[in-house]
Design an enzyme around this catalytic site. Structure first.
Site, PDB file in Angstrom:
ATOM      1  CB  CYS A 100      -0.892   0.036   1.243  1.00 54.81           C
ATOM      2  SG  CYS A 100      -1.897  -1.390   1.457  1.00 54.81           S
TER       3      CYS A 100
HETATM    4  N1  SAJ Z   1       6.950   2.250   8.490  1.00 55.13           N
HETATM    5  C1  SAJ Z   1       8.007   3.013   8.940  1.00 55.13           C
HETATM    6  N2  SAJ Z   1       7.784   3.917   9.932  1.00 55.13           N
HETATM    7  C2  SAJ Z   1       6.546   4.106  10.483  1.00 55.13           C
HETATM    8  C3  SAJ Z   1       5.469   3.322   9.995  1.00 55.13           C
HETATM    9  C4  SAJ Z   1       5.696   2.400   9.011  1.00 55.13           C
HETATM   10  O1  SAJ Z   1       9.130   2.871   8.474  1.00 55.13           O
HETATM   11  O2  SAJ Z   1       6.401   4.933  11.386  1.00 55.13           O
HETATM   12  C5  SAJ Z   1       7.167   1.295   7.413  1.00 55.13           C
HETATM   13  C6  SAJ Z   1       6.803  -0.122   7.786  1.00 55.13           C
HETATM   14  O3  SAJ Z   1       7.893  -0.780   8.381  1.00 55.13           O
HETATM   15  C7  SAJ Z   1       6.450  -0.722   6.432  1.00 55.13           C
HETATM   16  C8  SAJ Z   1       5.857   0.455   5.675  1.00 55.13           C
HETATM   17  O4  SAJ Z   1       6.310   1.632   6.343  1.00 55.13           O
HETATM   18  O5  SAJ Z   1       7.607  -1.172   5.780  1.00 55.13           O
HETATM   19  C9  SAJ Z   1       4.341   0.446   5.664  1.00 55.13           C
HETATM   20  O6  SAJ Z   1       3.953   0.259   6.979  1.00 55.13           O
HETATM   21  P1  SAJ Z   1       2.421   0.553   7.497  1.00 55.13           P
HETATM   22  O7  SAJ Z   1       2.458   0.546   8.982  1.00 55.13           O
HETATM   23  O8  SAJ Z   1       1.880   1.732   6.827  1.00 55.13           O
HETATM   24  O9  SAJ Z   1       1.656  -0.761   7.115  1.00 55.13           O
HETATM   25  P2  SAJ Z   1       0.920  -1.212   5.816  1.00 55.13           P
HETATM   26  O10 SAJ Z   1       1.737  -1.109   4.596  1.00 55.13           O
HETATM   27  O11 SAJ Z   1       0.360  -2.531   6.178  1.00 55.13           O
HETATM   28  O12 SAJ Z   1      -0.232  -0.130   5.668  1.00 55.13           O
HETATM   29  C10 SAJ Z   1      -1.536  -0.501   5.994  1.00 55.13           C
HETATM   30  C11 SAJ Z   1      -2.389   0.538   5.324  1.00 55.13           C
HETATM   31  N3  SAJ Z   1      -3.736   0.078   5.315  1.00 55.13           N
HETATM   32  C12 SAJ Z   1      -4.453   0.257   4.189  1.00 55.13           C
HETATM   33  O13 SAJ Z   1      -4.013   0.765   3.187  1.00 55.13           O
HETATM   34  C13 SAJ Z   1      -5.845  -0.231   4.217  1.00 55.13           C
HETATM   35  C14 SAJ Z   1      -2.315   1.858   6.049  1.00 55.13           C
HETATM   36  O14 SAJ Z   1      -3.335   2.743   5.568  1.00 55.13           O
HETATM   37  C15 SAJ Z   1      -2.523   1.674   7.518  1.00 55.13           C
HETATM   38  O15 SAJ Z   1      -2.444   2.943   8.177  1.00 55.13           O
HETATM   39  C16 SAJ Z   1      -1.432   0.766   8.029  1.00 55.13           C
HETATM   40  O16 SAJ Z   1      -1.662  -0.516   7.409  1.00 55.13           O
HETATM   41  C17 SAJ Z   1      -1.498   0.623   9.530  1.00 55.13           C
HETATM   42  O17 SAJ Z   1      -1.826   1.634  10.177  1.00 55.13           O
HETATM   43  O18 SAJ Z   1      -1.167  -0.462  10.018  1.00 55.13           O
END
Ligand code: SAJ
Length: 439
Positions: free
Chosen positions: A279
């Site tokens: 995403c």
């Molecule tokens: N990440 C960082 N630093 C952060 C947060 C995330 O480096 O502070 C990295 C993670 O390690 C990962 C990437 O970013 O590699 C994405 O992480 P994510 O926490 O955004 O997780 P995702 O990719 O599973 O995003 C999903 C998304 N959900 C949908 O699109 C329906 C996002 O909108 C959500 O906010 C997120 O999950 C969530 O909150 O868990």
């Protein structure tokens, strides 16, 4: 004629209210299967459509292959005839509602890959009948529903808003989230016409806790892109801060933790080895691609993409410097990677920065091992790597690099055994050792 159109919409609304409506879900992945299960649980007869026979066979056998959906939930729905799965798209002709939940990846040149939506719409168009509600859920650029989907399904006798109804509703599934699952995540929905929006809202209201109607499909498409672009840009901000603090020898983790004590107007994000997942690294480029078409350059998105894309190189520089400080070249060193999934406590490797980091270290002549309780094997370039024991490898390796901070990891033993650790996630917060180098 108006009365006929209202009766078509009215009849569909009635069938939805009485749950006689037959619901189709196209695409049975981490979005489609949970949605199909929610519709079936409240009494709709649901048909899941997928091109992968293996998924269809699993569901037909009453099994779930999605982490958040227990088989114990799927089996009774299949047994009582509320849920079935098929690869036969001619059954679309029996459907009153169709939710499209297929992937929207990026192509090699970071352009949207619409092939999955196109294929689904072509299949649907062959069998679509009057009185059907079609809802696209796949994350995509604003305008997709009106400019790409509508022309594929609309005909002289199947006009959107009259004989058929078209909406967009962004999927917000967060795999593995213990608090928010399909039923209790507010559902935004926008239709081509008000009548379309009303029908979309009515359908979701039967199964989900909260529905948020908006004025158009474009607004609904844009809502999701704002949500995920917001995350990507803020992660880019803290990644840039991490590099900045590295140059100034300031602890970025301490800064963020202290800033997070602000009870309003701040939301903590954390630096990391790069941006993974299906995403966050992808959705914002749907927006920047479309804004370019509209003659506007989304510089924030491009810049954040550049900063986040650089992080794997920054991690490798950190490793190189840490080894250099010990008069050890990377070439020939045994480097052990702890955690390779794209984020903690899941098994998903899509776009994981671990792949880039291992590639870069191998390019520099390092010998790589890895451990990850969720990922037994993964491929980098042409090499297949198999998960090893984390403690044994920590003792043997010249350097351990923590890329994914899985909760169930033997951190104390790793700190005890390792000669050198580069921690890209602050997984070792609270551990004091001269052998630990933080991002
Ligand atoms: N990440 C960082 N630093 C952060 C947060 C995330 O480096 O502070 C990295 C993670 O390690 C990962 C990437 O970013 O590699 C994405 O992480 P994510 O926490 O955004 O997780 P995702 O990719 O599973 O995003 C999903 C998304 N959900 C949908 O699109 C329906 C996002 O909108 C959500 O906010 C997120 O999950 C969530 O909150 O868990």
């Amino acid at each position: 004629m108006e009365s006929v159109k209202v009766s078509i919409a009215g009849q569909l609304a009635e069938r939805i209210k009485t749950r006689e409506a037959k619901c189709g879900v196209v695409g049975l992945g981490y979005v489609g299967l949970p949605l199909a299960v929610e519709f079936a649980k409240i009494g709709f007869r649901v048909t899941g459509f997928d091109v992968q026979g293996s998924k269809v066979e699993q569901i037909t056998a009453g099994n779930s292959y999605i982490q958040d959906i227990p088989t114990a939930e799927v089996a009774p729905l299949v047994q009582n005839g509320k849920l079935r799965a098929t690869t036969d798209f001619s059954l679309i002709a029996e459907m009153d509602t169709i939710n499209i939940c297929v992937p929207t990846p990026l192509g090699k040149t970071k352009d949207p890959d619409m092939s999955f939506i196109e294929s689904a719409c072509k299949d649907i168009a062959k069998y679509l009948k009057p009185g059907t509600l079609v809802i696209l859920e796949s994350t995509t650029y604003p305008g997709t529903t009106e400019e790409f989907v509508r022309p594929m399904i609309e005909r002289a006798d199947l006009r959107v808003g009259e004989e058929i109804f078209l909406c967009f509703s962004p999927e917000r599934v967060d795999p593995g989230n213990p608090h928010f699952q399909t039923k209790n995540i507010p559902k935004v929905v926008g239709g081509t016409t008000p009548r379309c929006t009303d029908l979309g809202k009515l359908l979701y209201a039967q199964a989900l806790d909260r529905v948020v109607p908006v004025s158009s499909t474009q607004v609904a498409e844009m809502v999701k892109l704002l949500e995920n672009t917001f995350r990507m840009i803020n992660i880019g901000l803290v990644n840039e801060l991490a590099v900045m603090c590295g140059r100034m020898n300031i602890d970025v983790w301490e800064i963020i933790d202290a800033a997070a004590t602000k009870p309003f107007g701040f939301m903590p994000f954390y630096p990391g080895p790069g941006l993974g997942g299906h995403c966050i690294p992808i959705d914002p480029f749907y927006l920047s691609w479309k804004s370019k078409q509209a003659g506007f350059e989304a510089r924030f998105i491009e810049l954040a993409g550049h900063v986040n894309g650089h992080m794997p190189h920054y991690v490798v520089e950190k490793v190189q410097t840490a080894l250099n400080d010990r008069e050890l070249p990377i070439k020939g060193r045994h480097i052990h990677i702890h955690g390779v999934a794209y984020k903690k406590d899941i098994d998903d490797m899509r776009e994981s920065p671990a792949i880039d980091i291992v590639h870069l270290l191998m390019q520099r002549g390092a010998k790589i091992t890895y451990s990850d309780p969720y990922v037994p094997v993964f491929r980098v370039d042409k090499e297949e790597l198999f998960a090893q024991d984390p403690i044994q490898c920590a003792a043997q390796a010249d350097c351990v690099v923590i890329i994914t901070n899985h909760t169930d990891s033997p951190y104390a033993s790793i700190v005890e055994k390792a000669k050198l650790i580069v921690d890209t996630r602050n997984a070792l917060k609270g551990y004091k050792s001269k052998n630990i180098v933080r991002l």
